[in-house]
Design a protein around this motif. Sequence first.
Motif, PDB file in Angstrom:
ATOM      1  N   PRO A   5      13.429  11.507  65.772  1.00 34.44           N
ATOM      2  CA  PRO A   5      13.255  12.037  67.136  1.00 34.44           C
ATOM      3  C   PRO A   5      13.273  13.561  67.125  1.00 34.44           C
ATOM      4  CG  PRO A   5      14.938  10.317  67.088  1.00 34.44           C
ATOM      5  CD  PRO A   5      14.629  10.664  65.665  1.00 34.44           C
ATOM      6  N   PRO A   6      12.555  14.217  68.019  1.00 34.43           N
ATOM      7  CA  PRO A   6      12.465  15.674  68.007  1.00 34.43           C
ATOM      8  C   PRO A   6      13.781  16.386  68.282  1.00 34.43           C
ATOM      9  CG  PRO A   6      11.444  14.762  69.984  1.00 34.43           C
ATOM     10  CD  PRO A   6      11.716  13.611  69.065  1.00 34.43           C
ATOM     11  N   PHE A   7      14.734  15.698  68.879  1.00 32.54           N
ATOM     12  CA  PHE A   7      16.013  16.338  69.202  1.00 32.54           C
ATOM     13  C   PHE A   7      17.069  16.120  68.128  1.00 32.54           C
ATOM     14  CE2 PHE A   7      15.563  12.230  71.334  1.00 32.54           C
ATOM     15  CZ  PHE A   7      16.645  11.525  70.835  1.00 32.54           C
ATOM     16  N   ARG A   8      16.700  15.470  67.021  1.00 30.99           N
ATOM     17  CA  ARG A   8      17.684  15.141  65.986  1.00 30.99           C
ATOM     18  C   ARG A   8      18.298  16.394  65.358  1.00 30.99           C
ATOM     19  NH1 ARG A   8      19.638  11.278  62.564  1.00 30.99           N
ATOM     20  NH2 ARG A   8      19.937  11.869  60.394  1.00 30.99           N
ATOM     21  N   GLN A   9      17.473  17.404  65.071  1.00 30.41           N
ATOM     22  CA  GLN A   9      17.986  18.607  64.429  1.00 30.41           C
ATOM     23  C   GLN A   9      19.019  19.317  65.313  1.00 30.41           C
ATOM     24  OE1 GLN A   9      17.430  19.287  61.284  1.00 30.41           O
ATOM     25  NE2 GLN A   9      16.117  17.473  61.213  1.00 30.41           N
ATOM     26  N   GLU A  10      18.773  19.301  66.625  1.00 31.76           N
ATOM     27  CA  GLU A  10      19.732  19.913  67.550  1.00 31.76           C
ATOM     28  C   GLU A  10      21.057  19.162  67.539  1.00 31.76           C
ATOM     29  OE1 GLU A  10      21.124  22.741  70.082  1.00 31.76           O
ATOM     30  OE2 GLU A  10      19.152  22.711  69.113  1.00 31.76           O
ATOM     31  N   LEU A  11      20.976  17.833  67.473  1.00 32.38           N
ATOM     32  CA  LEU A  11      22.199  17.031  67.402  1.00 32.38           C
ATOM     33  C   LEU A  11      22.964  17.314  66.116  1.00 32.38           C
ATOM     34  CD1 LEU A  11      21.009  13.529  68.729  1.00 32.38           C
ATOM     35  CD2 LEU A  11      22.563  15.110  69.858  1.00 32.38           C
ATOM     36  N   LEU A  12      22.243  17.459  65.012  1.00 35.74           N
ATOM     37  CA  LEU A  12      22.891  17.723  63.735  1.00 35.74           C
ATOM     38  C   LEU A  12      23.626  19.066  63.756  1.00 35.74           C
ATOM     39  CD1 LEU A  12      20.214  16.473  61.167  1.00 35.74           C
ATOM     40  CD2 LEU A  12      22.468  15.483  61.599  1.00 35.74           C
ATOM     41  N   LYS A  13      23.020  20.068  64.390  1.00 35.05           N
ATOM     42  CA  LYS A  13      23.662  21.376  64.489  1.00 35.05           C
ATOM     43  C   LYS A  13      24.980  21.274  65.255  1.00 35.05           C
ATOM     44  CE  LYS A  13      19.392  24.100  64.403  1.00 35.05           C
ATOM     45  NZ  LYS A  13      18.497  24.967  65.211  1.00 35.05           N
ATOM     46  N   LYS A  14      24.994  20.472  66.309  1.00 35.66           N
ATOM     47  CA  LYS A  14      26.191  20.330  67.136  1.00 35.66           C
ATOM     48  C   LYS A  14      27.286  19.518  66.436  1.00 35.66           C
ATOM     49  CE  LYS A  14      23.907  20.687  71.651  1.00 35.66           C
ATOM     50  NZ  LYS A  14      24.793  21.721  72.217  1.00 35.66           N
ATOM     51  N   GLN A  15      26.905  18.763  65.385  1.00 37.24           N
ATOM     52  CA  GLN A  15      27.843  17.837  64.751  1.00 37.24           C
ATOM     53  C   GLN A  15      28.374  18.332  63.415  1.00 37.24           C
ATOM     54  OE1 GLN A  15      28.720  15.608  67.264  1.00 37.24           O
ATOM     55  NE2 GLN A  15      28.467  13.922  65.856  1.00 37.24           N
ATOM     56  N   ILE A  20      24.085   9.195  61.733  1.00 42.27           N
ATOM     57  CA  ILE A  20      23.815   8.981  63.152  1.00 42.27           C
ATOM     58  C   ILE A  20      24.681   9.936  63.966  1.00 42.27           C
ATOM     59  CG2 ILE A  20      23.769   7.297  65.026  1.00 42.27           C
ATOM     60  CD1 ILE A  20      23.535   5.096  62.979  1.00 42.27           C
ATOM     61  N   PRO A  21      24.092  11.022  64.481  1.00 43.83           N
ATOM     62  CA  PRO A  21      24.885  12.040  65.199  1.00 43.83           C
ATOM     63  C   PRO A  21      25.651  11.529  66.420  1.00 43.83           C
ATOM     64  CG  PRO A  21      22.756  12.939  64.576  1.00 43.83           C
ATOM     65  CD  PRO A  21      22.700  11.466  64.287  1.00 43.83           C
ATOM     66  N   PRO A  22      25.049  10.723  67.316  1.00 45.92           N
ATOM     67  CA  PRO A  22      25.783  10.358  68.541  1.00 45.92           C
ATOM     68  C   PRO A  22      27.101   9.630  68.291  1.00 45.92           C
ATOM     69  CG  PRO A  22      23.457   9.877  68.786  1.00 45.92           C
ATOM     70  CD  PRO A  22      23.670  10.200  67.346  1.00 45.92           C
ATOM     71  N   SER A  23      27.133   8.782  67.243  1.00 43.80           N
ATOM     72  CA  SER A  23      28.360   8.020  66.970  1.00 43.80           C
ATOM     73  C   SER A  23      29.117   8.538  65.757  1.00 43.80           C
ATOM     74  CB  SER A  23      28.021   6.541  66.775  1.00 43.80           C
ATOM     75  OG  SER A  23      27.018   6.381  65.784  1.00 43.80           O
ATOM     76  N   ASN A  24      28.566   9.569  65.063  1.00 48.54           N
ATOM     77  CA  ASN A  24      29.208  10.179  63.901  1.00 48.54           C
ATOM     78  C   ASN A  24      29.486   9.165  62.791  1.00 48.54           C
ATOM     79  OD1 ASN A  24      30.117  12.503  62.558  1.00 48.54           O
ATOM     80  ND2 ASN A  24      32.249  12.074  63.089  1.00 48.54           N
ATOM     81  N   PHE A  25      28.449   8.419  62.424  1.00 44.31           N
ATOM     82  CA  PHE A  25      28.527   7.446  61.341  1.00 44.31           C
ATOM     83  C   PHE A  25      27.509   7.760  60.259  1.00 44.31           C
ATOM     84  CE2 PHE A  25      30.898   4.447  64.051  1.00 44.31           C
ATOM     85  CZ  PHE A  25      31.682   3.789  63.111  1.00 44.31           C
ATOM     86  N   TYR A  26      27.921   7.578  59.005  1.00 50.47           N
ATOM     87  CA  TYR A  26      26.969   7.448  57.905  1.00 50.47           C
ATOM     88  C   TYR A  26      26.725   5.962  57.704  1.00 50.47           C
ATOM     89  CZ  TYR A  26      26.669  12.229  56.137  1.00 50.47           C
ATOM     90  OH  TYR A  26      26.383  13.557  55.989  1.00 50.47           O
ATOM     91  N   VAL A  27      25.465   5.566  57.756  1.00 51.27           N
ATOM     92  CA  VAL A  27      25.126   4.145  57.633  1.00 51.27           C
ATOM     93  C   VAL A  27      24.426   3.895  56.305  1.00 51.27           C
ATOM     94  CG1 VAL A  27      23.843   2.216  58.626  1.00 51.27           C
ATOM     95  CG2 VAL A  27      24.920   3.898  60.124  1.00 51.27           C
TER      96      VAL A  27
END
Length: 212
Positions: A29-39, A125-132
């Motif tokens: 998704p295009p917003f993934r990089q932004e989520l990664l920065k926040k996490q 997975i940034p929203p739930s902070n899991f490595y799957v």
Amino acid sequence: MKFENFLELISKIKNIQLPAESSHFKMVPPFRQELLKKQQKAIKLAKYAAVLALFYPDNNQQTKLILILRKTYKGVHSAQVAFPGGKLDNQDKSLKETALREAFEEVGVPTDTVEIIKTLSQVYIPPSNFYVQPFIGITKKTPKFIKQDDEVEKLIEVDLDEFLDDKSVITKLVKTSYSVEVEVPAFNLNRYAVWGATAMMLSEVKDLLKQL
């Protein structure tokens, strides 16, 4: 594809190099990089989970892949299509054991009937902070699925040929955590849009199978 033909193909997969991010990026998704920065701080404390991409023969000996539709609940993965799987528990000796246990709990496939064929690339997975950690597995008998009613809304049996068809890749409008709607790449499988981390993992499975 007949399951006997699929078994011949899948036997060659162990020696194929994982495409990893080259596959994942097709469905990011295009917003993934932004989520990664926040996490960045949270990533250091990420939890671990495992999922199973389970292939099996249906009653007509055609190859299928089982996915699940999660229940609607107050959580980041509410009502999403996913692989059977879940978080690493204290009693699990490995992530492979987690994937097998969760597949039994969520869709009722006995662990001793499943053969793990390949370990895939981890997805964060940034929203739930899991490595799957995903795994590809097979069961050679047609399963008698039993869904876990408190977590699983529906079982989705995907035909292999439909999954491998490039026409199954679409775009979907989703609402981000910033309440903005954006288009994301997704798989259209059995009329369900599969996007996000599950789509990234499916993309790697697809690219591996295409090489065969």
